[in-house]
Write an enzyme that holds these catalytic residues in place. Structure first.
Site, PDB file in Angstrom:
ATOM      1  NE  ARG A 180       3.850 -14.459   2.301  1.00 31.93           N
ATOM      2  CZ  ARG A 180       3.241 -13.104   2.106  1.00 31.93           C
ATOM      3  NH1 ARG A 180       3.880 -12.181   2.898  1.00 31.93           N
ATOM      4  NH2 ARG A 180       2.039 -13.051   1.457  1.00 31.93           N
TER       5      ARG A 180
ATOM      6  CD  GLU B  33       7.869 -13.036   6.098  1.00 30.77           C
ATOM      7  OE1 GLU B  33       7.617 -13.195   7.174  1.00 30.77           O
ATOM      8  OE2 GLU B  33       7.508 -12.265   5.390  1.00 30.77           O
TER       9      GLU B  33
ATOM     10  NE  ARG C  95       1.623  -9.574  10.892  1.00 29.34           N
ATOM     11  CZ  ARG C  95       2.061  -8.840  10.066  1.00 29.34           C
ATOM     12  NH1 ARG C  95       1.649  -7.703   9.344  1.00 29.34           N
ATOM     13  NH2 ARG C  95       3.133  -9.376   9.778  1.00 29.34           N
TER      14      ARG C  95
ATOM     15  CB  SER D  50      -0.931  -5.746   1.222  1.00 32.55           C
ATOM     16  OG  SER D  50       0.066  -5.374   2.180  1.00 32.55           O
TER      17      SER D  50
ATOM     18  NE  ARG E 187       4.693  -6.426  14.778  1.00 32.93           N
ATOM     19  CZ  ARG E 187       4.624  -4.949  15.012  1.00 32.93           C
ATOM     20  NH1 ARG E 187       4.688  -4.133  13.760  1.00 32.93           N
ATOM     21  NH2 ARG E 187       4.790  -4.415  16.322  1.00 32.93           N
ATOM     22  CG  HIS E 188       6.988 -11.558  10.430  1.00 33.97           C
ATOM     23  ND1 HIS E 188       7.190 -10.332  11.149  1.00 33.97           N
ATOM     24  CD2 HIS E 188       6.791 -10.843   9.500  1.00 33.97           C
ATOM     25  CE1 HIS E 188       7.400  -9.241  10.337  1.00 33.97           C
ATOM     26  NE2 HIS E 188       6.883  -9.683   9.227  1.00 33.97           N
TER      27      HIS E 188
ATOM     28  CD  GLU F 199       1.268  -5.088   5.856  1.00 31.35           C
ATOM     29  OE1 GLU F 199       2.409  -4.779   5.788  1.00 31.35           O
ATOM     30  OE2 GLU F 199       0.825  -5.964   5.218  1.00 31.35           O
TER      31      GLU F 199
HETATM   32  P1  AMO Z   1       1.205  -9.125   1.917  1.00 35.66           P
HETATM   33  O1  AMO Z   1       2.291  -9.909   1.393  1.00 35.66           O
HETATM   34  O2  AMO Z   1       1.418  -7.910   2.664  1.00 35.66           O
HETATM   35  O3  AMO Z   1       0.451  -9.012   0.643  1.00 35.66           O
HETATM   36  O4  AMO Z   1       0.144  -9.964   2.999  1.00 35.66           O
HETATM   37  C1  AMO Z   1      -1.060  -9.603   3.234  1.00 35.66           C
HETATM   38  C2  AMO Z   1      -1.356  -9.999   4.689  1.00 35.66           C
HETATM   39  O5  AMO Z   1      -0.858 -11.191   5.337  1.00 35.66           O
HETATM   40  C3  AMO Z   1      -0.610 -11.065   6.687  1.00 35.66           C
HETATM   41  N1  AMO Z   1       0.811 -11.685   6.646  1.00 35.66           N
HETATM   42  C4  AMO Z   1       1.461 -12.211   7.487  1.00 35.66           C
HETATM   43  N2  AMO Z   1       1.006 -12.658   8.763  1.00 35.66           N
HETATM   44  C5  AMO Z   1       1.756 -13.558   9.592  1.00 35.66           C
HETATM   45  N3  AMO Z   1       2.952 -13.577   9.273  1.00 35.66           N
HETATM   46  C6  AMO Z   1       3.552 -13.398   8.122  1.00 35.66           C
HETATM   47  N4  AMO Z   1       4.665 -13.560   7.943  1.00 35.66           N
HETATM   48  C7  AMO Z   1       2.689 -12.521   7.087  1.00 35.66           C
HETATM   49  N5  AMO Z   1       3.126 -12.115   6.205  1.00 35.66           N
HETATM   50  C8  AMO Z   1       1.868 -11.298   5.503  1.00 35.66           C
HETATM   51  C9  AMO Z   1      -0.548  -9.521   6.912  1.00 35.66           C
HETATM   52  C10 AMO Z   1      -0.436  -8.851   5.551  1.00 35.66           C
HETATM   53  O6  AMO Z   1      -1.072  -7.723   5.882  1.00 35.66           O
HETATM   54  N6  AMO Z   1      -0.737 -10.795  -2.465  1.00 35.66           N
HETATM   55  C11 AMO Z   1      -0.822  -9.689  -1.601  1.00 35.66           C
HETATM   56  C12 AMO Z   1      -2.278  -9.334  -0.825  1.00 35.66           C
HETATM   57  C13 AMO Z   1      -2.900  -8.663  -2.335  1.00 35.66           C
HETATM   58  O7  AMO Z   1      -2.205  -7.603  -2.506  1.00 35.66           O
HETATM   59  O8  AMO Z   1      -4.186  -9.038  -2.486  1.00 35.66           O
HETATM   60  C14 AMO Z   1       0.031 -10.130  -0.122  1.00 35.66           C
HETATM   61  O9  AMO Z   1       0.313 -11.281  -0.050  1.00 35.66           O
HETATM   62  O10 AMO Z   1      -1.605  -9.456   7.670  1.00 35.66           O
END
Ligand code: AMO
Length: 428
Positions: A210, A212, A402, A354, A218-219, A351
């Site tokens: 990602r 971001e 997480r 998802s 937490r990212h 979170e």
């Molecule tokens: P989402 O984007 O919410 O959903 O990501 C799912 C889970 O991945 C973790 N997560 C992260 N952990 C650390 N750093 C990040 N930048 C980060 N982004 C996400 C979190 C989050 O809840 N395709 C959907 C999932 C699905 O519907 O099956 C998805 O990627 O714990």
């Protein structure tokens, strides 16, 4: 003579001859005897030597953290605090460590996180830091074995891809010969395609990328995603699978990692299932009671989630999110298409997962692409899989780091990643 792990010494009889290999943590030279504290992946032990010219000469020269070999006998009548030691007969240096060390291994004063991450190989030698990764490994093992028992097959999908899944702005572009490509944000499209392929239940544990821009606690820009997808299932089935998988992961960690929890000073209990479920609209009521204005259709801010999270002591689901904040693949709720059959799993305000039931009707899928102003042509391989017999399906994505972070009460996700990738760090 074969190597003996330090952690197995207690199981041996007094007087057993052993050879130990490890890092030399500390040396103390007294008038007539010398002590070495040795460490391997299973623990530490004191080796005691009667001073004679040959051993004393070596012990004097061993630098901290050098790899050494010690031969001796198990002494269970030791007066040391541990009640066991090695009566050393010989010692040799296998590989010398330079001095000074970039980071001390045993040090009452904690270095800051940046300094620790710069010398991560040293940082990971610390008992409490290594404990995080042993627990993370057990957590994942427990989740994997649960999914395996539930007849999921483990799959591996491409990480170099042509299209975004979770929103177009957070992509890392890569040059792929004469084409443009990206690092995958999630195995979402592929795990759904595998439902059309007839695999019924799949899971994947792999990296997700990602781009971001923000640096938060937490990212990460690369994290480990545990993903499942299951056919002939809806969001409720997916939630049940999730809470059971997490419970199983924690059960295995609690069973196998007592020493690691102790090293961290953390006590964890296995959560009870099912986890509470609260709808998005109920959450709006909760924050409304705090006198905060909130418009239906928006995402919750960290502040909102703090308020909602303060109502729960552990894991809970937020369900039925509005379509405006969920990706194109999310199934609208039949009775109220403003809402979706989706969920997030929260732990307090954080979170961790998802998930959702997915759209399986190709016509509805095209409509959802249009509503989200996405170009269907970029998703042709995905849409094709829906046109020739796609079962109803659901799934989720769970961030391993997480999960470890919330379970151990750590305040920065970088602590749960061996070599974190964030906005400014790509080395080591
Ligand atoms: P989402 O984007 O919410 O959903 O990501 C799912 C889970 O991945 C973790 N997560 C992260 N952990 C650390 N750093 C990040 N930048 C980060 N982004 C996400 C979190 C989050 O809840 N395709 C959907 C999932 C699905 O519907 O099956 C998805 O990627 O714990």
């Amino acid at each position: 003579m074969p190597r003996t792990y330090i952690g197995t010494l207690r199981g041996l009889e007094d007087g057993t001859r052993v050879v130990i290999y490890g890092w030399m943590q500390e040396a103390r030279i007294m008038k007539n005897i010398s002590f070495l504290i040795l460490r391997d992946s299973t623990g530490t032990i004191q080796a005691t030597f009667k001073n004679n010219e040959a051993t004393l000469d070596i012990i004097k020269r061993i630098s901290r953290e050098s790899i050494v070999r010690v031969e001796g006998t198990v002494n269970k009548k030791s007066i040391s605090k541990a009640g066991i030691e090695i009566s050393g007969s010989s010692v040799s240096v296998v590989n010398e460590a330079e001095a000074p060390l970039p980071l001390p291994v045993v040090d009452p004063v904690q270095a800051d996180l940046e300094t620790r991450l710069n010398s991560r190989f040293m940082d990971l030698r610390k008992r409490n830091i290594a404990a995080i990764f042993r627990i993370e490994s057990s957590l994942l093992w427990g989740i994997r074995s649960y999914l395996h028992d539930q007849k999921f097959i483990e799959v591996h999908t491409p990480k170099i891809v042509a299209a975004a899944t979770e929103g177009g702005s957070d992509l890392f572009p890569v040059r792929y010969f004469e084409k443009d490509a990206y690092l995958n944000q999630s195995p979402q499209l592929y795990k759904e395609v595998l439902m059309s392929a007839g695999f019924d239940r799949v899971f994947e544990v792999g990296p997700a990328f990602r781009a971001e821009e923000h640096n938060t606690t937490r990212h990460l820009n690369e994290f480990t995603s545990i993903d499942i997808e299951m056919s002939f299932a809806d969001h409720n089935d997916a939630m049940t699978m999730l809470e059971n998988a997490i419970r199983s992961g924690i059960e295995i960690a609690v069973r196998d990692n007592a020493d690691d929890f102790e090293a961290l000073g953390v006590s964890v209990s296995v959560p009870e299932t099912p986890f509470p479920r609260i709808t998005y609209e109920q959450c709006i009521d909760v924050i409304g009671k705090e006198g905060i204005d909130f418009t239906f259709g928006e995402d919750f801010s960290p502040e909102h989630l703090r308020i909602i999270g303060s109502r729960f002591s552990g894991f809970y689901f937020i369900t039925e999110w509005p379509a405006s904040v969920r990706p194109f693949y999310t199934m609208p709720k039949t009775e109220d298409p403003r809402l979706t059959n989706s969920f997030d799993l929260q732990y307090h305000e954080i979170e961790v997962t998802s998930g959702a039931q997915r759209v399986h009707d190709p016509k509805m899928l095209i409509e959802r692409f249009n509503e989200k102003k996405l170009n269907v042509n970029s998703f042709q391989f995905y849409v094709d899989a829906f046109r020739y017999g796609m079962p109803p399906h659901a799934g989720w994505g769970l961030g391993l780091e997480r999960l470890t972070m919330i379970l151990l009460g750590l305040n920065n996700i970088r602590e749960t990643t061996l070599f974190p990738r964030d906005r400014t760090r790509i080395v080591p």
